[in-house]
Design a protein around this motif. Structure first.
Motif, PDB file in Angstrom:
ATOM      1  N   THR A  63      -1.218  11.169   7.933  1.00  0.00           N
ATOM      2  CA  THR A  63      -1.442   9.730   8.042  1.00  0.00           C
ATOM      3  C   THR A  63      -0.164   8.913   8.136  1.00  0.00           C
ATOM      4  OG1 THR A  63      -3.457   9.997   6.732  1.00  0.00           O
ATOM      5  CG2 THR A  63      -2.590   7.760   6.945  1.00  0.00           C
ATOM      6  N   GLY A  64       0.769   9.135   7.208  1.00  0.00           N
ATOM      7  CA  GLY A  64       1.964   8.312   7.132  1.00  0.00           C
ATOM      8  C   GLY A  64       1.689   6.989   6.454  1.00  0.00           C
ATOM      9  N   HIS A 101      -0.638  10.462   2.242  1.00  0.00           N
ATOM     10  CA  HIS A 101      -0.418   9.063   1.909  1.00  0.00           C
ATOM     11  C   HIS A 101      -1.779   8.450   1.606  1.00  0.00           C
ATOM     12  CE1 HIS A 101       3.802   8.465   3.497  1.00  0.00           C
ATOM     13  NE2 HIS A 101       3.495   9.660   3.997  1.00  0.00           N
ATOM     14  N   ARG A 131      -0.616   0.501   3.485  1.00  0.00           N
ATOM     15  CA  ARG A 131      -0.231   1.590   2.588  1.00  0.00           C
ATOM     16  C   ARG A 131      -0.503   1.218   1.133  1.00  0.00           C
ATOM     17  NH1 ARG A 131       5.540   4.852   2.327  1.00  0.00           N
ATOM     18  NH2 ARG A 131       4.835   6.416   0.825  1.00  0.00           N
ATOM     19  N   GLU A 166       1.527  11.616  11.408  1.00  0.00           N
ATOM     20  CA  GLU A 166       2.550  10.782  10.780  1.00  0.00           C
ATOM     21  C   GLU A 166       3.829  10.776  11.600  1.00  0.00           C
ATOM     22  OE1 GLU A 166       5.192  10.292   6.692  1.00  0.00           O
ATOM     23  OE2 GLU A 166       3.394  11.542   6.669  1.00  0.00           O
ATOM     24  N   ASP A 167       4.125  11.900  12.237  1.00  0.00           N
ATOM     25  CA  ASP A 167       5.400  12.074  12.925  1.00  0.00           C
ATOM     26  C   ASP A 167       5.304  12.000  14.442  1.00  0.00           C
ATOM     27  OD1 ASP A 167       6.237  12.682  10.314  1.00  0.00           O
ATOM     28  OD2 ASP A 167       5.881  14.816  10.623  1.00  0.00           O
TER      29      ASP A 167
END
Length: 277
Positions: A19-20, A56, A64, A234-235
């Motif tokens: 997710t990030g 996350h 977030r 996420e990346d």
């Protein structure tokens, strides 16, 4: 941590970063944000071969979240949806007060692993993660108190120096995540990855993370050097140019590459043994 370990068929650990904490569905409609979405992605990645899921938490509005309560909700959903995957919580702090950073460590049960940023990082024009030594040592102390294995996030060569500062306080083997990308991260190139690996202490385990298009080549190089890999939305949002990725597809490709190169893919229990969890 060596080419010989590759030749010896050392198992490769695949981590899925689902997710990030920065981008949302506005950049990728399939990015999991709710606990149920994250849990479904974790289950699919475990089935595809991931041994670790990097988590996350998000608020109801997609922003977030750092609270223990929200991480508890996400973790419970992931544990219910998966069989035996290793849970790793993020304590990363882009634009977050240091006082909130330990909240993800206080779930019941505690996560088996957690990320520990080893120094400051700039992200975009207005976001920064300070990561003072006081913050690092405080988070590390809380991880130790809860029996949580830290994954040392090495965003550049200076962060490797900071990792050396606490190596004597870590249980063996130390586990470092080498991060490559824009801004204050290590510039992504095979030569820079080799230089960092050459500086790692004997007995250390390492993981490689490359942002965007650098994910595939640098994680492949990690496999050849006896290291481990992290993939996920996420990346990296794309499987190929113009082809949006899913977490599951990225994991499945990493597993396929590892197996083609002769590296067996670690099960969750094998990952626990390799990392001393």
């Amino acid at each position: 941590m060596t080419y010989q370990e590759y030749l010896d068929g050392k198992p490769a650990i695949v981590t899925a970063a689902l997710t990030g904490g920065i981008q949302g569905k506005e950049t990728h409609p399939g990015l999991p944000e709710t606990p149920d979405e994250i849990a479904a992605a974790a289950a699919a990645c475990e089935d595809a071969g991931a041994a670790i899921v990097h988590l996350h938490a998000r608020r109801e509005n997609g922003e977030r979240a750092f609270s223990t309560e929200r991480f508890q909700t996400v973790t419970d959903a992931v544990r219910d949806a998966t069989d035996d995957v290793v849970v790793q919580h993020s304590t990363g702090g882009t634009a977050a007060p240091a006082a909130l950073r330990a909240e993800p460590l206080r779930t019941d049960p505690a996560p088996e692993m957690a990320s520990l940023d080893m120094g400051p990082m700039n992200r975009g024009r207005r976001l920064t993660s300070e990561n003072t030594r006081d913050t690092i040592d405080g988070l590390h102390g809380e991880m130790r108190d809860h029996g949580i294995k830290p994954e040392l996030e090495v965003f550049n060569n200076g962060h490797l120096n900071e990792s050396f500062r606490i190596l004597d306080d870590l249980d063996d083997p130390p586990y470092l995540n080498l991060v490559f990308g824009p801004g204050t991260l290590t510039p992504p190139s095979p030569a820079n990855l080799q230089r960092l690996v050459d500086q790692l202490p004997d007995g250390a385990e390492f993981n490689v993370l490359g942002f965007g298009r650098h994910q595939l080549p640098l994680t492949t190089q990690s496999l050849l050097l006896g290291g481990h890999v992290r993939v996920g939305l996420e990346d990296n949002s794309y499987y190929a140019d113009g082809d949006r990725a899913t977490n599951e597809r990225l994991v499945a490709r990493a597993v396929r590459v590892a197996e083609e190169l002769g590296r067996p893919v670690a099960t969750p229990d094998e990952a626990r043994e390799l990392l001393g969890l």
